[in-house]
Design a protein around this motif. Structure first.
Motif, mmCIF file in Angstrom:
data_model
loop_
_atom_site.group_PDB
_atom_site.id
_atom_site.type_symbol
_atom_site.label_atom_id
_atom_site.label_comp_id
_atom_site.label_asym_id
_atom_site.label_seq_id
_atom_site.Cartn_x
_atom_site.Cartn_y
_atom_site.Cartn_z
ATOM 1 N N VAL A 210 -19.282 9.538 2.264
ATOM 2 C CA VAL A 210 -18.474 10.348 3.095
ATOM 3 C C VAL A 210 -18.556 10.036 4.724
ATOM 4 O O VAL A 210 -19.640 9.928 5.214
ATOM 5 N N VAL A 211 -17.384 9.672 5.306
ATOM 6 C CA VAL A 211 -17.431 9.556 6.537
ATOM 7 C C VAL A 211 -17.319 10.832 7.566
ATOM 8 O O VAL A 211 -17.597 10.978 8.505
ATOM 9 N N SER A 212 -16.251 11.517 7.107
ATOM 10 C CA SER A 212 -15.820 12.642 7.617
ATOM 11 C C SER A 212 -15.517 13.717 6.578
ATOM 12 O O SER A 212 -14.935 13.490 5.615
ATOM 13 N N PRO A 213 -16.354 15.040 6.664
ATOM 14 C CA PRO A 213 -15.980 15.973 5.363
ATOM 15 C C PRO A 213 -14.679 16.843 5.705
ATOM 16 O O PRO A 213 -13.917 17.355 4.867
ATOM 17 N N ASP A 214 -13.997 16.642 6.964
ATOM 18 C CA ASP A 214 -12.745 17.616 7.347
ATOM 19 C C ASP A 214 -11.961 16.974 8.576
ATOM 20 O O ASP A 214 -12.446 17.121 9.584
ATOM 21 N N PRO A 215 -11.037 16.301 8.207
ATOM 22 C CA PRO A 215 -10.559 15.847 6.944
ATOM 23 C C PRO A 215 -11.423 14.839 6.126
ATOM 24 O O PRO A 215 -12.116 14.389 6.782
ATOM 25 N N LEU A 216 -11.462 15.092 4.876
ATOM 26 C CA LEU A 216 -12.108 14.107 4.095
ATOM 27 C C LEU A 216 -11.811 12.443 4.127
ATOM 28 O O LEU A 216 -10.853 12.238 3.680
ATOM 29 N N VAL A 217 -12.591 11.905 4.688
ATOM 30 C CA VAL A 217 -12.712 10.620 4.707
ATOM 31 C C VAL A 217 -13.886 9.819 4.063
ATOM 32 O O VAL A 217 -14.840 10.031 4.356
ATOM 33 N N VAL A 218 -13.454 8.800 3.406
ATOM 34 C CA VAL A 218 -14.581 8.083 2.347
ATOM 35 C C VAL A 218 -14.294 6.564 2.372
ATOM 36 O O VAL A 218 -13.332 5.808 2.716
ATOM 37 N N ALA A 219 -15.599 5.801 2.861
ATOM 38 C CA ALA A 219 -15.338 4.428 2.969
ATOM 39 C C ALA A 219 -16.361 3.830 1.692
ATOM 40 O O ALA A 219 -17.230 4.551 1.311
ATOM 41 N N PHE A 220 -15.552 2.546 1.489
ATOM 42 C CA PHE A 220 -16.297 1.854 0.350
ATOM 43 C C PHE A 220 -15.980 0.371 0.603
ATOM 44 O O PHE A 220 -15.021 0.128 1.387
ATOM 45 N N GLY A 221 -16.539 -0.650 -0.180
ATOM 46 C CA GLY A 221 -16.203 -1.969 -0.195
ATOM 47 C C GLY A 221 -15.524 -2.224 -1.795
ATOM 48 O O GLY A 221 -16.159 -1.834 -2.844
ATOM 49 N N VAL A 222 -14.572 -3.089 -1.636
ATOM 50 C CA VAL A 222 -13.915 -3.811 -2.799
ATOM 51 C C VAL A 222 -13.778 -5.228 -2.640
ATOM 52 O O VAL A 222 -13.701 -5.549 -1.658
ATOM 53 N N ALA A 223 -13.759 -5.842 -3.818
ATOM 54 C CA ALA A 223 -13.579 -7.589 -3.732
ATOM 55 C C ALA A 223 -12.944 -7.936 -5.043
ATOM 56 O O ALA A 223 -12.959 -7.109 -5.973
ATOM 57 N N ASP A 224 -12.132 -9.016 -4.937
ATOM 58 C CA ASP A 224 -11.645 -9.541 -6.251
ATOM 59 C C ASP A 224 -11.735 -11.161 -5.669
ATOM 60 O O ASP A 224 -10.815 -11.762 -5.100
ATOM 61 N N ASN A 225 -12.668 -11.842 -6.454
ATOM 62 C CA ASN A 225 -12.879 -13.258 -6.477
ATOM 63 C C ASN A 225 -12.267 -13.826 -7.681
ATOM 64 O O ASN A 225 -12.725 -15.016 -7.859
ATOM 65 N N ARG A 226 -11.731 -13.487 -8.635
ATOM 66 C CA ARG A 226 -11.465 -14.104 -9.688
ATOM 67 C C ARG A 226 -9.727 -14.096 -10.291
ATOM 68 O O ARG A 226 -9.434 -14.406 -11.241
ATOM 69 N N PHE A 227 -9.020 -13.864 -9.114
ATOM 70 C CA PHE A 227 -7.659 -13.848 -9.204
ATOM 71 C C PHE A 227 -7.204 -15.713 -9.145
ATOM 72 O O PHE A 227 -7.671 -16.222 -8.183
ATOM 73 N N ALA A 228 -5.985 -15.930 -9.727
ATOM 74 C CA ALA A 228 -5.523 -17.268 -9.656
ATOM 75 C C ALA A 228 -4.164 -16.856 -8.639
ATOM 76 O O ALA A 228 -3.764 -15.740 -8.453
ATOM 77 N N ALA A 229 -3.971 -18.186 -7.764
ATOM 78 C CA ALA A 229 -2.758 -17.991 -6.697
ATOM 79 C C ALA A 229 -1.843 -18.987 -7.141
ATOM 80 O O ALA A 229 -2.174 -20.122 -7.368
ATOM 81 N N PRO A 230 -0.428 -18.552 -7.265
ATOM 82 C CA PRO A 230 0.555 -19.457 -7.709
ATOM 83 C C PRO A 230 0.990 -20.434 -6.553
ATOM 84 O O PRO A 230 0.639 -20.064 -5.388
ATOM 85 N N GLY A 231 1.701 -21.283 -7.064
ATOM 86 C CA GLY A 231 2.648 -22.042 -5.891
ATOM 87 C C GLY A 231 3.509 -21.344 -5.144
ATOM 88 O O GLY A 231 3.806 -20.204 -5.308
ATOM 89 N N THR A 232 3.984 -21.886 -4.114
ATOM 90 C CA THR A 232 4.901 -21.079 -3.319
ATOM 91 C C THR A 232 6.228 -20.957 -3.959
ATOM 92 O O THR A 232 6.638 -21.879 -5.011
ATOM 93 N N SER A 233 7.148 -20.001 -3.639
ATOM 94 C CA SER A 233 8.238 -19.898 -4.141
ATOM 95 C C SER A 233 9.614 -19.549 -3.042
ATOM 96 O O SER A 233 8.927 -18.913 -2.112
ATOM 97 N N GLY A 234 10.527 -20.004 -3.247
ATOM 98 C CA GLY A 234 11.588 -19.602 -2.552
ATOM 99 C C GLY A 234 11.587 -20.151 -1.251
ATOM 100 O O GLY A 234 11.867 -19.854 -0.125
ATOM 101 N N CYS A 235 10.855 -21.408 -0.964
ATOM 102 C CA CYS A 235 10.641 -22.017 0.157
ATOM 103 C C CYS A 235 11.492 -23.167 0.202
ATOM 104 O O CYS A 235 11.275 -23.991 1.408
ATOM 105 N N GLY A 236 12.390 -23.397 -0.329
ATOM 106 C CA GLY A 236 13.437 -24.682 -0.528
ATOM 107 C C GLY A 236 12.543 -26.031 -0.436
ATOM 108 O O GLY A 236 11.652 -26.202 -1.108
ATOM 109 N N ARG A 237 13.214 -26.936 0.420
ATOM 110 C CA ARG A 237 12.508 -28.423 0.424
ATOM 111 C C ARG A 237 10.974 -28.325 0.827
ATOM 112 O O ARG A 237 10.351 -29.142 0.737
ATOM 113 N N LEU A 238 10.769 -27.198 1.640
ATOM 114 C CA LEU A 238 9.501 -27.213 2.276
ATOM 115 C C LEU A 238 8.458 -26.776 1.306
ATOM 116 O O LEU A 238 7.138 -26.890 1.386
#
Length: 272
Positions: A210-238
């Motif tokens: 808890v960072v602030s009780p009023d208004p309530l503000v909560v801090a945390f950390g998240v991550a994802d290091n397991r996803f795949a990234a596709p090639g580009t789309s809609g970029c034409g000849r580039l």
């Protein structure tokens, strides 16, 4: 960019010539980077974002301290809260709340490493209807992330799906696309599309506090290091050049996103 090349008028010819010059310059720059990516010292390291460019783009009214920028983003997020009429039928406003999340961190896509040093913001509502957990997405806003050594920027965008109900397995899920912009780049050029976005499963890296009780503000950390990234789309000849420069598509284990998040919460009780 719409260019009228049907008529013989001089302005159209000038505009076309300028456009072609920008496109040639972009192709030359990206081709040089593609060549460097295959040989020499550049092959050993990723293409990183230019932190100074981001700082310059954030000058003026937006050049606040981190806390001020975070507060500004949260305030904008509450403005994007789903309205009462958008809540599911049967939702009790007193038992529903709007959550405005801001986050900074780091993004890796293929060969690109980009610091997210200006807050991205995501707003949504959540609550229960007849005991069932429900959510309504509000909006997402993110700054363009400048890629060092190129005229390109990458902008995260909402990909049409989110699930922020936490459990023992993950903190939430989110679909994103990444718009690529730069001189000569078609407007629809992106990594991931609305039909096939990049799917993130965010795991908790720092427990909520808890960072602030009023208004309530909560801090945390998240991550994802397991996803795949596709090639580009809609970029034409580039497209092939961009894919080579950015080393896309990139398999799971190569990409990653790490975020330090803050969520401000506001009840719908009393909201008209």
């Amino acid at each position: 960019m719409d260019i009228d090349i049907a008529g013989p008028s001089r302005p159209s010819a000038i505009h076309l010539e300028a456009f072609m010059l920008r496109a040639r310059r972009l192709v030359m720059a990206l081709s040089a980077l593609a060549l460097a990516a295959g040989t020499g010292a550049a092959a050993a390291g990723p293409v990183r974002a230019d932190a100074n460019a981001n700082a310059n783009a954030n000058s003026g009214a937006n050049a606040n301290s981190g806390a001020d920028a975070d507060a500004d983003a949260r305030q904008r997020g509450f403005a994007d809260c789903p309205s009462l009429s958008e809540l599911p039928e049967g939702a009790d406003p007193a038992k529903w709340r709007c959550e405005a999340m801001t986050a900074t961190g780091h993004l890796t896509l293929g060969r690109v490493e980009v610091p997210i040093d200006r807050p991205l913001a995501i707003t949504f509502a959540e609550g229960r209807v007849d005991g069932e957990f429900r959510q309504v997405f509000g909006a997402m806003a993110a700054p363009p992330l400048r890629v060092r050594g190129t005229p390109l920027s990458i902008t995260p965008r909402y990909g049409g799906y989110s699930d922020f109900e936490s459990d023992d397995e993950r903190r939430g899920e989110l679909d994103l696309t990444f718009r690529i912009s730069g001189p000569g780049v078609p407007r629809g050029c992106s990594i991931g599309t609305d039909a096939a976005p990049v799917h993130l499963v965010l795991m908790e890296t720092d427990p909520p506090r808890v960072v602030s009780p009023d208004p309530l503000v909560v801090a945390f950390g998240v991550a994802d290091n397991r996803f795949a990234a596709p090639g580009t789309s809609g970029c034409g000849r580039l497209g092939p050049v961009l894919d080579k420069v950015l080393r896309l598509p990139a398999p799971a284990g190569v990409n990653g996103i790490d975020l330090d998040a803050r969520v401000a919460m506001r009840s719908y009780g009393g909201v008209e």
